[in-house]
Structures are given as structure tokens and as C-alpha cells.
Design an enzyme around this catalytic site. Structure first.
Site, short mmCIF file in Angstrom:
data_model
loop_
_atom_site.label_atom_id
_atom_site.label_comp_id
_atom_site.label_asym_id
_atom_site.label_seq_id
_atom_site.Cartn_x
_atom_site.Cartn_y
_atom_site.Cartn_z
N CYS A 21 -13.96 -1.91 11.81
CA CYS A 21 -15.06 -2.50 11.05
C CYS A 21 -16.38 -2.32 11.80
CB CYS A 21 -14.79 -3.97 10.79
SG CYS A 21 -16.06 -4.76 9.81
N CYS A 31 -17.77 -6.43 12.27
CA CYS A 31 -17.16 -7.39 13.19
C CYS A 31 -16.30 -6.72 14.27
CB CYS A 31 -16.33 -8.42 12.42
SG CYS A 31 -14.85 -7.73 11.68
N GLU A 82 -1.27 -1.21 -6.25
CA GLU A 82 -2.46 -0.51 -6.70
C GLU A 82 -2.17 0.21 -8.00
OE1 GLU A 82 -4.46 1.57 -3.01
OE2 GLU A 82 -2.31 1.52 -2.87
N CYS A 130 -12.89 -4.45 5.02
CA CYS A 130 -12.36 -5.03 6.25
C CYS A 130 -11.54 -6.26 5.86
CB CYS A 130 -13.52 -5.42 7.17
SG CYS A 130 -12.98 -6.39 8.59
N CYS A 184 -13.32 -9.60 7.83
CA CYS A 184 -14.60 -10.22 7.44
C CYS A 184 -15.00 -9.87 6.02
CB CYS A 184 -15.71 -9.83 8.42
SG CYS A 184 -16.25 -8.13 8.28
N ASP A 225 0.86 -1.18 0.00
CA ASP A 225 0.00 0.00 0.00
C ASP A 225 0.89 1.23 0.00
OD1 ASP A 225 -2.69 1.31 0.40
OD2 ASP A 225 -1.61 2.08 2.15
N ASP A 229 -3.50 1.75 6.74
CA ASP A 229 -2.65 1.35 5.62
C ASP A 229 -2.34 -0.15 5.65
OD1 ASP A 229 -2.59 3.96 4.77
OD2 ASP A 229 -0.84 4.44 5.99
ZN LIG Z 1 -14.96 -6.75 9.58
#
Ligand SMILES: [Zn+2]
Length: 269
Positions: free
Chosen positions: A184, A187, A112, A165, A168, A20, A194
């Protein structure tokens, strides 16, 4: 001369790493390694300003009056040029060390597809973005990965690497740039922003290799794509549009000719 380069495969060909890119820190890896931004340009900026101010006060070249610059201006100018060259060399050196390390260790590198040119249009950030050299970093990774027989996965420009996330898989609708820690809503997973993005990028590689071509529809270069290396180096690729140069020139001259004709006929002398 065409040289066949020996392929040095990565130490861990099965390993995948997500990178990243950022400004505060040059890169955050999915292994939680943080590569600091050396800020070569920022550090040289004070000296650079001083020299440029000095040069402005000296007798520089004047194109209209055809005056040659003074010897003092020449000396100051040479120092400015040398300082710029130094900054560029230091930046390149750091990037080379980083990319060589990445490609040597990991078989798959996920980066990216950043809209660097677009971000450079932001005048407040342009210098800092240009100062880290993202485009050069990507170019080096793609190049060296080819030599090592590795794989580079370039995530789509719109892939929500920061908003997803990494635990999850829930995607946030909004994430401000000022929110440096990802938490998140579904969750309750909390991680550095980053690092979360880097992990998502790393996960993208396994998804891309399992799903196969689902992420790469034909004829859509903007989407996530996988580049497979060949292992041989046959020099630089031809510059984009090199073959079209002749056509473009003749077209332009033809256009100029018609324009000239039009101008001489329609405009009264
Ligand atoms: Zn999550």
C-alpha cells in the site's frame, strides 16, 4: 419427481469467506488458505498429444469419400476420448470437494463475477483458464449454498479487489499483473496479492449486509448483488430463452419466407 431436501446449515453461519480465483493457484481464501491448481489437463497433455499424433497417421473417417475409419484409428480415438473424460471428471471432483467444503463451513461466500468468456478469447491463456473451471466453481457454490441456506455475494466485475488495500481501504490506480505482492502506498501494508484480494472480497460481504441495498440498484444486474437462498430444491431452472424458443422459430421461418419471396421476385431467373 420433486424432492424436498433437508437443509444442512453451515458449521459457522456467521462466518464469511472471500474466494479469489486464479490460474497459478486455483483459489486463495481470505483465511490465507491456498488451493493449488491440480492442472489435470496439463498433466494429460503429453499423452494426449502423442495419441492425437498417432490418430493423425492412421486411416480416419473421410466424409467426402465416405470411407469408414480403420479399427486402429477407432482404438486410438477411443483412448483420446477416454483421456478427455478422465481429465474432466478429475477436475469436477476437485471442484466439488472444494465447494462443498466452503459451503459447509461458512455461511457467506464471496466470489468475483469474472468475465470468463471474455478471458477465453485470449488465445495465450484460454487453455489454462478453461482448465481450472471457474464458471463451474461458481455454479457449484451458488447451487450448494442454496441447499445449505447460505448466502453468496457476487462482487461486481469491476470491483477493484486486487487494487484495494485490505488494511486501510486505499485504492491503487494501477497494479500490474506481474506484481505478485501488494504494497500500500498510503499505509505501507504489504501482503500477497491474491490474499489481499480475497480479504477485500470477504470485507465486501459485511459492507453489503450493513449498507443494504446501496450496492444493488434496481435494474442493474452488473453491480454487486446478494443472492438469498430459499432452502428448497425444485430442480433445474429453465434454460435462458426457453420460453422464447417458439417465438424465435416462427420469426425465423417468417423471415425465411419473406426472403424467399423477395428472392424469387427480384432476381431474374
Ligand atoms: Zn493501506
Amino acid at each position: 419427481m420433486e424432492v424436498e431436501k433437508a437443509v444442512k446449515t453451515a458449521h459457522h453461519p456467521e462466518s464469511t469467506i472471500g474466494v479469489d480465483l486464479g490460474v497459478t493457484s486455483l483459489a486463495v481464501l481470505s483465511t490465507a488458505d491456498v488451493i493449488a491448481n491440480p492442472k489435470h489437463l496439463e498433466r494429460a497433455l503429453r499423452t494426449l498429444r502423442r495419441l492425437q499424433r498417432r490418430a493423425a497417421r492412421q486411416c480416419g473417417p473421410d466424409k467426402r469419400a465416405r470411407e469408414k475409419p480403420s479399427n486402429r484409428w477407432r482404438k486410438t480415438h477411443a483412448r483420446i476420448v477416454r483421456l478427455h473424460a478422465r481429465v474432466a471428471a478429475a477436475r469436477r471432483d476437485g471442484l466439488h470437494k472444494l465447494t462443498t467444503g466452503l459451503v459447509r463451513e461458512h455461511g457467506t461466500v464471496v466470489i468475483e463475477d469474472l468475465n470468463v468468456a471474455g478471458m477465453l478469447a485470449n488465445r495465450r491463456l484460454a487453455r489454462r483458464i478453461a482448465g481450472v473451471g471457474w464458471a463451474e466453481l461458481r455454479r457449484q457454490i451458488e447451487c450448494k449454498s442454496g441447499w445449505a441456506g447460505g448466502r453468496v455475494v457476487v462482487a461486481d466485475r469491476w470491483f477493484p479487489s486486487s487494487k484495494t488495500c485490505s488494511d486501510c481501504g486505499a485504492v491503487k490506480a494501477k497494479l500490474r499483473l506481474s506484481e505478485r505482492v501488494f504494497s500500500c502506498d498510503r499505509c505501507g501494508f504489504v501482503l500477497d496479492r491474491d490474499l489481499n484480494a480475497a480479504r477485500n472480497l470477504a470485507a465486501l460481504a459485511s459492507a453489503a449486509s450493513c449498507v443494504g441495498t446501496e450496492n444493488t440498484p434496481a435494474g442493474n444486474p452488473g453491480k454487486t448483488r446478494i443472492m438469498r437462498a430459499t432452502g428448497t430444491v425444485t430442480g433445474r431452472p429453465a434454460p435462458v430463452g426457453a420460453g422464447q424458443l417458439c417465438r424465435g422459430n416462427s420469426g425465423r421461418s417468417g423471415h425465411g419466407f419473406t426472403h424467399f419471396l423477395n428472392g424469387s421476385m427480384s432476381e431474374p431467373v
